[in-house]
Design a protein around this motif. Structure first.
Motif, short mmCIF file in Angstrom:
data_model
loop_
_atom_site.label_atom_id
_atom_site.label_comp_id
_atom_site.label_asym_id
_atom_site.label_seq_id
_atom_site.Cartn_x
_atom_site.Cartn_y
_atom_site.Cartn_z
N THR A 162 -50.20 -5.64 -47.00
CA THR A 162 -49.90 -6.36 -46.61
C THR A 162 -50.69 -7.77 -47.65
N ALA A 163 -51.73 -8.08 -48.52
CA ALA A 163 -51.84 -8.87 -49.22
C ALA A 163 -50.85 -8.76 -50.49
N VAL A 164 -49.83 -8.28 -50.87
CA VAL A 164 -48.67 -7.60 -51.66
C VAL A 164 -47.43 -8.59 -51.13
N ALA A 165 -47.68 -8.68 -49.94
CA ALA A 165 -46.34 -9.41 -48.83
C ALA A 165 -46.64 -10.57 -49.11
N ARG A 166 -48.20 -11.41 -49.27
CA ARG A 166 -48.40 -12.23 -48.71
C ARG A 166 -48.92 -13.26 -50.40
N PHE A 167 -48.74 -12.39 -50.90
CA PHE A 167 -49.02 -13.04 -53.04
C PHE A 167 -47.09 -13.26 -53.17
N GLU A 168 -46.29 -12.28 -52.41
CA GLU A 168 -45.08 -12.54 -52.60
C GLU A 168 -44.50 -13.17 -52.18
N ARG A 169 -44.62 -13.83 -51.41
CA ARG A 169 -44.40 -14.83 -50.46
C ARG A 169 -45.01 -16.28 -50.51
N VAL A 170 -46.02 -16.15 -50.91
CA VAL A 170 -47.02 -17.60 -51.73
C VAL A 170 -45.84 -17.66 -53.05
N LEU A 171 -46.19 -16.46 -54.39
CA LEU A 171 -45.25 -17.20 -55.78
C LEU A 171 -43.83 -17.22 -55.38
N GLY A 172 -43.27 -17.20 -53.96
CA GLY A 172 -41.79 -17.67 -53.97
C GLY A 172 -41.97 -19.33 -53.38
N TRP A 173 -42.74 -18.84 -52.90
CA TRP A 173 -42.40 -20.53 -52.37
C TRP A 173 -42.99 -21.56 -53.63
N SER A 174 -43.43 -20.98 -54.40
CA SER A 174 -44.80 -21.88 -55.75
C SER A 174 -43.75 -21.67 -56.54
N LEU A 175 -42.23 -20.90 -56.89
CA LEU A 175 -41.50 -20.89 -57.86
C LEU A 175 -40.49 -21.33 -57.33
N LEU A 176 -40.43 -21.92 -56.32
CA LEU A 176 -39.14 -22.44 -55.57
C LEU A 176 -39.78 -24.39 -56.11
N VAL A 177 -40.48 -24.43 -55.96
CA VAL A 177 -40.84 -25.74 -56.67
C VAL A 177 -40.84 -25.63 -57.12
N LEU A 178 -41.59 -25.02 -58.40
CA LEU A 178 -41.18 -25.12 -59.85
C LEU A 178 -40.13 -25.42 -59.69
N LEU A 179 -38.66 -24.44 -59.78
CA LEU A 179 -37.53 -24.22 -59.93
C LEU A 179 -36.87 -25.89 -59.08
N ALA A 180 -37.01 -26.69 -58.21
CA ALA A 180 -37.20 -27.81 -57.92
C ALA A 180 -37.28 -28.62 -58.88
N VAL A 181 -38.68 -28.41 -59.65
CA VAL A 181 -39.20 -29.42 -60.21
C VAL A 181 -38.28 -29.34 -61.66
N LEU A 182 -38.43 -28.22 -62.37
CA LEU A 182 -37.64 -27.71 -63.46
C LEU A 182 -36.11 -28.29 -63.24
N LEU A 183 -35.44 -28.22 -62.15
CA LEU A 183 -34.28 -29.52 -62.19
C LEU A 183 -34.04 -31.15 -62.12
N LEU A 184 -34.77 -31.32 -61.89
CA LEU A 184 -34.68 -32.49 -61.41
C LEU A 184 -35.11 -33.28 -63.14
N ALA A 185 -36.52 -32.32 -63.95
CA ALA A 185 -36.87 -32.23 -64.71
C ALA A 185 -34.82 -32.15 -66.01
N ALA A 186 -34.20 -31.40 -65.42
CA ALA A 186 -33.10 -30.91 -66.23
C ALA A 186 -32.23 -32.75 -66.49
#
Length: 478
Positions: free
Chosen positions: A164-188
């Motif tokens: 459960t902890a691993v799944a929660r970490f993967e979920r938070v990590l996934g959303w964080s990386l999606l936000v990072l992807l949006a920020v990087l695309l905006l910068a690009a």
């Protein structure tokens, strides 16, 4: 042939798509690597806790007074060891008594340990299913006593909380990386927009140029674009010069043909077809008009030349020498060569080289007594030099400028091979070369023709009115 689909995309779309694919691939890889590291770290922490409990269990198992193995000491303090199916389990197997001792948390079940050959105190780790089908991490070891034999000790922990902890970490990590992807695309997107802004400015400058609002591309551009703009402006300047020369050529040709046409018109009006001298007059004026046409056509073609061609010099000179040797059998033509002669090149069209070299050689053959020598070499500045010597009467120093002067004639000789030294001088000037008249070591005249050997070695000159252009041409004879 149709263009591939990707060729229809704009530069902005290509850069953004490539950035999206690259960043997405990198973030997916990062998600996988970080999730795997977190999962391994959680499992390692659980394994460390179980090993501590296994060590504690090992110390509790000792022989009693009758020499039998017995568990001594208190049970672990964690309440999950006592709660049925609490998630923490331990079990001790004796050779003849499987599950001889077990934790209260196992209740009426036992750990189904796999068959395993364990060495003394050797630690093994397994992933098994628990009493209720939950995933378990199991650590086991075998302990050996000299008289009492051996015992197999195992401890296990429920991994559902870890998963459960691993799944929660993967979920938070996934959303964080999606936000990072949006920020990087905006910068690009901002980077591409700013990076391609000079091209939009260049497009506006081209539109203004096409509409006649400005004669050149104006503006300041990055270092990667400025050379392109400079080269384009250079092409525009060259085309303007060519157009101006073409207009001048047309005017000169029209002016030059006025005189023979007027003479023919007056003769046709004043004399009958049977009048004496009319055929000779017509032939003379037609020949003069033909010379004018030949002159201006050659000048127009040469003025438009901005070539990056390379012409091998030695084969052309050898062909000219063979031809002139047949036309002048009483003269000796020599062409000294060396191993380096094969590497000699002229940065221009073959026809222009033949016209210049052919005219100079023919002029030397007509005036030589017995001997003509032509030599080709490369100077230290990378220029091609053609040196033609003859043993004729030569040209006095005070008359050499007159030989090359525009519109001057030293005699009325008929046209021979080539167009005269004046047009040779003009052709050479258009390629950035020179024509010089000197004293020859053979006793006659030396004609020294310098031309570019490689593109860019000597840039074409763009005078508004090159020498020999406006006046009637005559063979520059000696």
């Amino acid at each position: 042939m149709s263009r591939p689909a990707w060729a229809r995309f704009s530069l902005r779309a290509r850069l953004l798509v490539l950035t999206l694919l690259g960043v997405a691939a990198a973030l997916l890889l990062a998600h996988g690597v970080l999730s795997n590291l977190f999962r391994e770290e959680v499992q390692r922490q659980v394994a460390q806790g179980l090993q501590a409990q296994l060590d504690l269990l090992t110390t509790r198992l000792e022989p009693d007074a009758q020499g039998q193995l017995d568990l001594k000491g208190q049970n672990p303090a964690d309440p999950r060891w006592q709660q049925p199916y609490g998630g923490l389990y331990w079990q001790v197997d004796l050779p003849q008594r499987p599950a001889a001792w077990r934790s209260r948390s196992l209740w009426d079940s036992q750990l189904n340990l796999p068959p395993d050959q364990l060495g003394s105190t050797e630690l093994h780790q397994h992933l098994l299913s628990g009493p209720q089908g939950e995933p378990l991490l199991v650590l086991e070891r075998r302990v050996q006593w000299p008289e009492q034999g051996s015992a197999r000790l195992a401890v296990a922990a429920d991994l559902r909380d870890s998963h459960t902890a691993v799944a929660r970490f993967e979920r938070v990590l996934g959303w964080s990386l999606l936000v990072l992807l949006a920020v990087l695309l905006l910068a690009a997107w901002a980077q591409v927009r700013l990076g391609l802004a000079p091209l939009a400015e260049l497009q506006r400058a081209l539109a203004a140029l096409r509409q006649g609002q400005q004669p050149r591309l104006q503006g300041h551009y990055p270092a990667e674009v400025q050379p392109l703009v400079d080269d384009f402006n250079g092409v525009l300047a060259h085309n303007e010069a060519v157009l101006e020369r073409a207009r001048t050529q047309a005017g000169n040709l029209a002016h030059a043909l006025k005189t023979p046409l007027s003479v023919l018109a007056q003769a046709a009006q004043a004399a009958s077809p049977s009048a004496p001298g009319l055929p000779e007059l017509v032939q003379e004026q037609v020949a003069q008009a033909q010379r004018q046409v030949d002159w201006h056509l050659a000048r127009a073609r040469a003025a438009a030349a901005h070539s990056v061609q390379r012409t091998a010099v030695l084969p052309q000179l050898q062909a000219l020498v063979r031809t002139l040797a047949r036309l002048h059998p009483d003269k000796t033509l020599s062409l000294p060569t060396s191993p380096q002669s094969q590497a000699l090149h002229f940065a221009g069209e073959t026809q222009d080289l033949l016209e210049m070299a052919g005219n100079v050689l023919d002029n030397a053959c007509r005036w030589a007594r017995q001997q003509v020598r032509v030599q080709a070499s490369i100077t230290a500045q990378g220029l091609l030099t053609l040196c033609v010597d003859d043993d004729g009467p030569g040209v006095p120093l005070e008359r050499r400028a007159q030989v090359l002067r525009r519109g001057e004639r030293l005699d009325e000789a008929q046209p021979g091979h080539g167009l005269g030294l004046a047009i040779v001088q003009d052709l050479a000037a258009l390629y950035g070369g020179t024509l010089q008249l000197q004293d020859s070591p053979l006793g006659g005249l030396r004609v020294l023709l310098t031309l570019p050997s490689t593109p860019g070695a000597a840039g074409p000159q763009n005078p508004a009115q090159p020498s020999g252009l406006a006046q009637e041409p005559g063979p520059a004879s000696r």
